[in-house]
Design an enzyme around this catalytic site. Structure first.
Site, short mmCIF file in Angstrom:
data_model
loop_
_atom_site.label_atom_id
_atom_site.label_comp_id
_atom_site.label_asym_id
_atom_site.label_seq_id
_atom_site.Cartn_x
_atom_site.Cartn_y
_atom_site.Cartn_z
N LYS A 59 36.90 31.41 -94.49
CA LYS A 59 35.87 32.43 -94.31
C LYS A 59 36.33 33.45 -93.27
O LYS A 59 36.93 33.09 -92.26
CB LYS A 59 34.56 31.76 -93.88
CG LYS A 59 33.36 32.69 -93.83
CD LYS A 59 32.09 31.91 -93.49
CE LYS A 59 30.87 32.80 -93.39
NZ LYS A 59 29.64 32.05 -93.08
N SER A 91 25.75 32.73 -95.99
CA SER A 91 26.72 33.82 -95.85
C SER A 91 28.12 33.45 -96.31
O SER A 91 28.99 34.30 -96.43
CB SER A 91 26.77 34.25 -94.38
OG SER A 91 27.21 33.17 -93.56
N SER A 106 24.27 28.33 -94.35
CA SER A 106 25.27 29.21 -94.97
C SER A 106 26.42 28.51 -95.66
O SER A 106 27.25 29.16 -96.29
CB SER A 106 25.82 30.18 -93.92
OG SER A 106 24.82 31.06 -93.49
#
Length: 487
Positions: free
Chosen positions: A79, A154, A178
């Site tokens: 990420k 996210s 997330s």
């Protein structure tokens, strides 16, 4: 041999058995990226040359016996809020559009030391603020099951990349769900460990008391294996915990006989999609058939979790994002005549709408006259939520519920109503407020062909119970396709 069908652990074993090379495994992922990225947009940065060079280096170390771990040679995506030395790290924000760190996050470093090969950095909601991966400065990520729908957020880029076969596993971060929510939307396994289990060093902070790094992967075996590699005490993170029970793969046993599952009635009321409810309760029945005891109970305080979470998270975000001002690194507005003008223009142009909304909310609740009324009250509610979970775990080994009230919404629908988007976090945020571990495992499909995930929540440091129950459920459930083409 179809490499795309393999889990991370299976792939590493095949490389050790000389059935496939590390370079071939990396090329499979890179080919998938080349084929699908134009439509899915899972990555912000793809380091093709670096990944192939690293593949050859790892192959040599595997051949001479230096690297023997269960993730050696496996391609991974990271990420884009975790620092990677020499590789662009943007948090999917314009304000960090040119930021190349001089160090690597501890969790990523542990993967590299284990022999994993980093393919690149995945797209995300800007500064991890969002639930759909639509607030990124680099465009929306699409769900591999149906490209008209969001992948969640996210960590949507990481979840979608795993589901689409663009990597064999990925790292995400979880501040209020997330990891677990996009895992549910994309039909993969995602785990948020107990706060402090994985070092936050090198993770660009959103809400420091809530953030935790965890894996997104194809099955529970991969999840336990990855967690075992990335967990560990780190002196560079003051919240990092020394744990003696980090052998998570030992929990991969198909046996839940006598374990007690609590199902909160509060999680199955108004707002929950009937198809999600049916699939989650069917998962509970399957575990009951395997020997677990299932019982409904009242968790309480669920209605207070969202306002408490967004008050605390926004307050911490407004403090953490203060450092992005155009002075030391990142984007800087050029048409400025004096310092304060430069600050204002840099932050106004560099941050997106959702980030600015949360900074303003956080600055408000921390301001004089409102600190006691909002922020301190939210901290008290946080303590009450933790006590409610403590009471529940005095009776139950695991709490079972949905990961999200619906399956993945259509692109554009959530951002029209931010409050509705915030309410979508109802089942996940309490876990972060209480610092608990949680895991999402695919448990079915809705009538539109979109995945549904069941969420299992454990007491602090009880990841092994979660993994054991998730593993047992996964084995009883049988195979689950990773995307609409079953890859």
């Amino acid at each position: 041999m179809d490499l795309k069908q393999m889990t991370a652990v299976e792939l590493s074993a095949a490389i050790k058995d000389k059935k496939v090379t590390v370079r071939e495994a990396v090329e499979v992922s890179l080919d998938a990226i080349a084929k699908k990225e134009e439509s899915l947009n899972c990555y912000v940065t793809v380091d093709r040359e670096g990944a192939l060079q690293r593949a050859d280096e790892v192959q040599k170390k595997m051949d001479d016996g230096t690297l023997t771990g269960p993730l050696a040679g496996v391609p991974v995506a990271v990420k884009d809020n975790m620092c990677t030395k020499g590789m662009l790290t943007t948090c999917s924000s314009k304000i960090l559009g040119n930021f190349v760190p001089t160090f690597t996050a501890d969790a990523v470093l542990r993967l590299e030391e284990a022999g994993a090969v980093i393919l690149g950095k995945t797209n995300m909601d800007e500064f991890a603020m969002g639930s759909t991966t639509e607030t990124s400065a680099y465009g929306v990520t699409r769900n591999p099951w149906n490209e008209e729908h969001v992948p969640g957020g996210s960590s949507g880029g990481s979840a979608a990349a795993v589901a689409a076969g663009e990597c064999f596993f990925a790292l995400g971060s979880d501040t209020g769900g997330s990891i677990r929510q996009p895992a549910s939307f994309c039909g993969v396994v995602g785990m948020k460990p107990t706060y402090g289990t994985v070092s936050r060093y090198g993770l660009i902070a959103y809400g420091s008391s809530l953030d935790q790094i965890g894996p997104l992967c194809k099955d529970v075996t991969d999840c336990a294996t990855i967690l075992e590699v990335i967990a560990g005490h780190d002196s560079k993170d003051s919240t990092s915990i020394k744990r003696e029970d980090a052998d998570f793969t030992s929990a991969l046993q198909e046996d839940v006989t006598g374990m007690k599952i609590g199902i909160p009635r509060d999680y199955f009321g108004e707002g929950l999609d009937p198809e999600v409810k049916a699939s989650v309760l069917a998962a509970a029945e399957l575990l009951k058939a395997k020997g677990a005891m299932v019982e409904e109970f009242d968790l309480s305080l669920v209605d207070y979790a969202i306002p408490a979470y967004y008050t605390i998270a926004a307050a911490e975000a407004s403090s953490n994002l203060e450092r992005f001002d155009g002075i030391k690194y990142g984007y800087r507005a050029e048409d400025c005549e004096e310092l304060h003008q430069m600050y204002k223009k840099t932050r106004s142009r560099g941050f997106g709408a959702e980030v600015k909304r949360r900074i303003m909310l956080g600055s408000f609740v921390l301001s004089s006259g409102y600190y006691d009324a909002y922020y301190l009250k939210a901290l008290r509610v946080k303590a009450l939520i933790k006590k409610a979970f403590d009471d529940a775990f005095s009776k139950y080994d695991v709490i079972l519920g949905p990961a999200a009230p619906t399956t993945a919404p259509e692109l554009g629908k959530s951002l029209q109503d931010p409050i509705r988007m915030y309410l979508g976090d109802i089942y996940t945020i309490s876990v972060n407020l209480a610092g608990l571990p949680g895991i999402t495992v695919p448990c079915g499909m809705d009538s539109k062909g979109l995945p549904i995930g069941v969420q299992l929540i454990g007491d602090c440091f009880q990841e092994k119970k979660l993994l054991r129950m998730a593993y047992t459920y996964e084995k009883a459930r049988g195979p689950f396709g990773l995307d609409k083409e079953g890859r």
